[in-house]
Write a protein that holds these residues in place. Structure first.
Motif, short mmCIF file in Angstrom:
data_model
loop_
_atom_site.label_atom_id
_atom_site.label_comp_id
_atom_site.label_asym_id
_atom_site.label_seq_id
_atom_site.Cartn_x
_atom_site.Cartn_y
_atom_site.Cartn_z
N VAL A 1 82.09 21.82 27.53
CA VAL A 1 80.89 22.63 27.29
C VAL A 1 81.04 24.01 27.91
O VAL A 1 80.62 25.02 27.34
CB VAL A 1 79.64 21.90 27.84
N GLN A 2 81.64 24.07 29.10
CA GLN A 2 81.86 25.37 29.75
C GLN A 2 82.67 26.30 28.86
O GLN A 2 82.35 27.49 28.72
CB GLN A 2 82.58 25.16 31.09
N LEU A 3 83.72 25.76 28.26
CA LEU A 3 84.57 26.58 27.41
C LEU A 3 83.78 27.16 26.24
O LEU A 3 83.88 28.36 25.94
CB LEU A 3 85.74 25.73 26.89
N GLN A 4 82.96 26.33 25.59
CA GLN A 4 82.18 26.81 24.45
C GLN A 4 81.14 27.84 24.88
O GLN A 4 80.89 28.83 24.16
CB GLN A 4 81.50 25.63 23.74
N CYS A 5 80.56 27.64 26.03
CA CYS A 5 79.59 28.62 26.55
C CYS A 5 80.27 29.97 26.83
O CYS A 5 79.71 31.04 26.53
CB CYS A 5 78.92 28.11 27.82
N LEU A 6 81.44 29.91 27.40
CA LEU A 6 82.17 31.15 27.69
C LEU A 6 82.53 31.89 26.40
O LEU A 6 82.45 33.12 26.33
CB LEU A 6 83.43 30.84 28.49
N ILE A 7 82.91 31.15 25.38
CA ILE A 7 83.21 31.78 24.09
C ILE A 7 81.96 32.46 23.54
O ILE A 7 82.02 33.61 23.06
CB ILE A 7 83.74 30.73 23.09
N LEU A 8 80.82 31.79 23.64
CA LEU A 8 79.57 32.40 23.16
C LEU A 8 79.26 33.67 23.94
O LEU A 8 78.91 34.71 23.36
CB LEU A 8 78.42 31.39 23.30
N LEU A 9 79.40 33.63 25.26
CA LEU A 9 79.12 34.81 26.08
C LEU A 9 80.07 35.95 25.73
O LEU A 9 79.69 37.13 25.72
CB LEU A 9 79.21 34.47 27.56
N CYS A 10 81.32 35.63 25.44
CA CYS A 10 82.27 36.67 25.05
C CYS A 10 81.85 37.32 23.73
O CYS A 10 81.91 38.55 23.58
CB CYS A 10 83.66 36.08 24.92
N TYR A 11 81.40 36.51 22.78
CA TYR A 11 80.93 37.08 21.52
C TYR A 11 79.74 38.00 21.74
O TYR A 11 79.65 39.09 21.16
CB TYR A 11 80.52 35.95 20.55
N LEU A 12 78.82 37.56 22.59
CA LEU A 12 77.65 38.38 22.86
C LEU A 12 78.05 39.69 23.54
O LEU A 12 77.50 40.76 23.24
CB LEU A 12 76.66 37.61 23.75
N ALA A 13 79.03 39.59 24.45
CA ALA A 13 79.49 40.81 25.13
C ALA A 13 80.17 41.77 24.16
O ALA A 13 79.98 42.99 24.23
CB ALA A 13 80.45 40.43 26.25
N LEU A 14 80.93 41.24 23.22
CA LEU A 14 81.61 42.08 22.24
C LEU A 14 80.64 42.73 21.27
O LEU A 14 80.80 43.90 20.89
CB LEU A 14 82.63 41.24 21.44
N ASN A 15 79.60 42.01 20.89
CA ASN A 15 78.70 42.50 19.85
C ASN A 15 77.52 43.30 20.40
O ASN A 15 76.93 44.11 19.67
CB ASN A 15 78.14 41.32 19.04
#
Length: 613
Positions: A542-556
């Protein structure tokens, strides 16, 4: 007839060998007593072989599997006995010395002939003639010597013979017993398929005028359809057209078992999925699933005028030729008269039976049809498209709204599979899930209702997954979708929270054309605190998927105030060095890009963190 001739040839050859053996026994000069016993065994065996030959020649639907097996063994035993008895004729002294024969050899041969007598006697008990040229095909409970080491085999032989050759009640009883055997273990299923049990079951399903016989055949075939190899055997015997025909032309209780059979076959074999689609099974399944739903809508409507009915036809996606009131009512009449199919031979009976059927049975039929549609759509874009081209989407959505239990779940899972196919196929996505489509709107509305009102992870998980699959279809203004997903990040059920994270990723992914707009909406609904909480309190997956989501939000949305206030970058870094996925090159690159993007907007405080990575 060709099969019968080949069996007849085998029997003829065995009879010739038996006659040669009898003559050799009469001519024996040594071991006369033993040769006499051999002769007695051969006489009994030859008499039974002649009876068996007459039975075979008089039948056009003989079940040949056990006959072939037994006759081959009988011939081997006769040839072995013939070779031994011939040694007992008068020969020169040299030959008599070179061919030593003793009583033990005769004991072995006599035992083999006794076994052959037992095997043929068992065959005659199975292929029992009624004296009028028809065969009873009685179920034999005895055990032939040939199958002493495998008692299931003769039982299966006997049951299959009864299904193929017996009277109707014998066929029903045998099919039910075969189903019980198949339900016990996979080995029994393999024996039944290998010994030719599928063709007579399909014939019973197709040709029987008895609903009990059709139910027994469909139930047993359902037990057999437990893996790809066995489903392939049913498909190779041209079972799919038979199954589809029976589905559209049978009483409800038969249709339930046949729909279950469709589901099992489609579950285990992609080829069966495609073959069912080619035989047009989807339309009758959708019709059986949805007729009462739309009849209820018509009865509850305050505007039962011709224009309103025509409009209803348009909304449920009926063909152009059925867009008039006359066509609509005539099609309903046809359905009632045929039990959901065309070409019915017993239409009035089915109509009366359907009208008097209890609601529980109708409900069970819908459960089975929904499961069949689910399995047909699973991983199959073409079948998903076919379902959307009927009124299937709207029917499934309405049943999710109105029903509970297995029917609601099966409909939900069917929708989940269809939306997953739409995620993979842009043409299907554009055709079936247009923003202004009533069916698509009904599907989304029910998914949101499940998230907001139903406290069941079993339903919430497929609902969240479906919304994520449709992420590319939602416009930026459709913010009502994001809020419920963000709320589920705080779910006590970690699997629900995980699915919510993955679905939000699909909104924020760079592959989504509106990722920037959706990312801002996700942030505004408060996803970041919830995601960070998940990172702290969840496992590595779950941590990995959350980090991916946060990265997308940071990029966008790197210039959004919430990112700085929540210190997303710090959370990402602190989480990343604890996550196994951080060793993944793609994930590490994604984190680096997110840090770099944020550093452009937030400057100094992040430069040292960038160096840390």
């Amino acid at each position: 007839m060709e099969e019968v001739r080949r069996i007849g040839d085998e029997l003829s050859f065995s009879l010739l060998t038996a006659e040669s053996l009898r003559a050799a026994a009469d001519e024996a000069e040594s071991f006369k007593a033993e040769c006499g016993e051999v002769g007695k065994q051969v006489d009994r065996l030859a008499q039974m072989l002649r009876t068996l030959a007459r039975l075979v020649s008089g039948s056009v639907q003989i079940y040949d599997r056990p006959i072939r097996r037994v006759v081959v063994e009988v011939r081997k035993n006769l040839e072995r006995a013939l070779a031994l008895v011939r040694k007992c004729k008068r020969h020169s002294i040299i030959r008599r010395v070179c061919s030593i024969t003793n009583a033990a050899d005769f004991r072995k041969v006599i035992n083999l002939l006794e076994s052959s007598n037992g095997d043929v006697k068992w065959l005659l008990s199975v292929f029992d003639s009624d004296g009028d040229g028809s065969f009873g095909g009685g179920i034999s409970i005895s055990l032939p010597p040939i199958a002493t080491n495998d008692p299931i085999l003769p039982w299966v032989w006997s049951l299959i013979a009864s299904i193929q050759m017996g009277r109707l009640q014998d066929k029903i009883d045998a099919a039910n017993q075969l189903g019980s055997l198949a339900g016990d273990n996979d080995r029994n299923k393999k024996i039944i398929v290998d010994e030719g049990g599928v063709p007579p079951l399909l014939k019973l399903l197709k040709e029987s005028s008895s609903a009990d016989a059709q139910i027994a055949a469909a139930t047993t075939l359902g037990f057999l359809a437990s893996d790809q190899d066995k489903v392939t055997a049913i498909v190779n015997e041209l079972g799919v057209p038979i199954i589809v025909q029976v589905l559209g032309d049978s009483p409800i209780r038969v249709q339930i078992k046949v729909a279950n059979l469709v589901a099992r076959m489609a579950e285990h074999d992609a080829v069966a999925q495609d073959e069912f689609a080619r035989q047009s099974v989807i339309k009758p399944l959708v019709t059986l699933l949805s007729l009462d739903v739309f009849l209820d809508d018509m009865q509850s409507s305050k505007h039962n005028s011709i224009p309103s009915l025509v409009q209803m036809n348009k909304e449920i996606g009926r063909d152009q030729s059925h867009k008039s009131y006359k066509s609509y009512t005539s099609s309903l009449s046809l359905y009632r008269d045929t039990g959901g199919g065309t070409g019915s031979r017993t239409g009035p009976y089915h109509k009366k039976e359907r009208e008097n059927e209890n609601p529980e049975l109708k409900h069970e039929l819908k459960v089975s049809c929904a499961e069949a549609l689910w399995m047909l759509a699973r991983g199959n874009v073409a079948n998903s498209r076919r379902i959307t081209e009927t009124k299937g989407l709207l029917s499934l959505a309405k049943l999710v709204e109105k029903e509970v239990g297995d029917l609601q779940y099966n409909c939900m899972m069917a929708l989940t599979e269809i939306t997953a196919s739409a995620e993979l196929n842009a043409d299907l996505r554009r055709a079936a899930f247009k923003t202004n489509s009533p069916a698509a709107k009904a599907v989304v509305d029910q998914m949101l209702r499940i998230l907001k009102e139903v406290d069941s992870p079993t339903l919430q998980i497929p609902a969240i997954r479906s919304i994520g699959s449709l992420a590319r279809t939602f416009p930026a203004r459709e913010t009502r979708i994001i809020g419920p997903l963000v709320m589920k990040l705080g779910s006590a059920n970690q699997e629900v929270a995980m699915e919510a994270v993955v679905s939000l990723q699909k909104f924020a992914s760079p592959e989504n054309f509106l990722c920037a707009e959706h990312s801002k909406t996700i942030i505004e609904f408060g996803a970041i605190p919830s995601a960070m909480k998940l990172i702290r309190n969840s496992d590595q997956k779950v941590q990995l998927q959350c980090l991916i989501l946060l990265c997308y939000l940071a990029l966008n949305a790197s210039n959004h105030d919430c990112l700085e206030q929540a210190k997303v970058l710090t959370a990402a870094l602190e989480g990343a060095d604890r996550v196994v996925g951080f060793q993944n090159v793609e994930f590490k690159e994604l984190v680096s890009k997110a840090i770099y993007q944020l550093s452009l907007y937030n400057g100094g405080s992040h430069s040292q963190m960038l160096a840390y990575v």
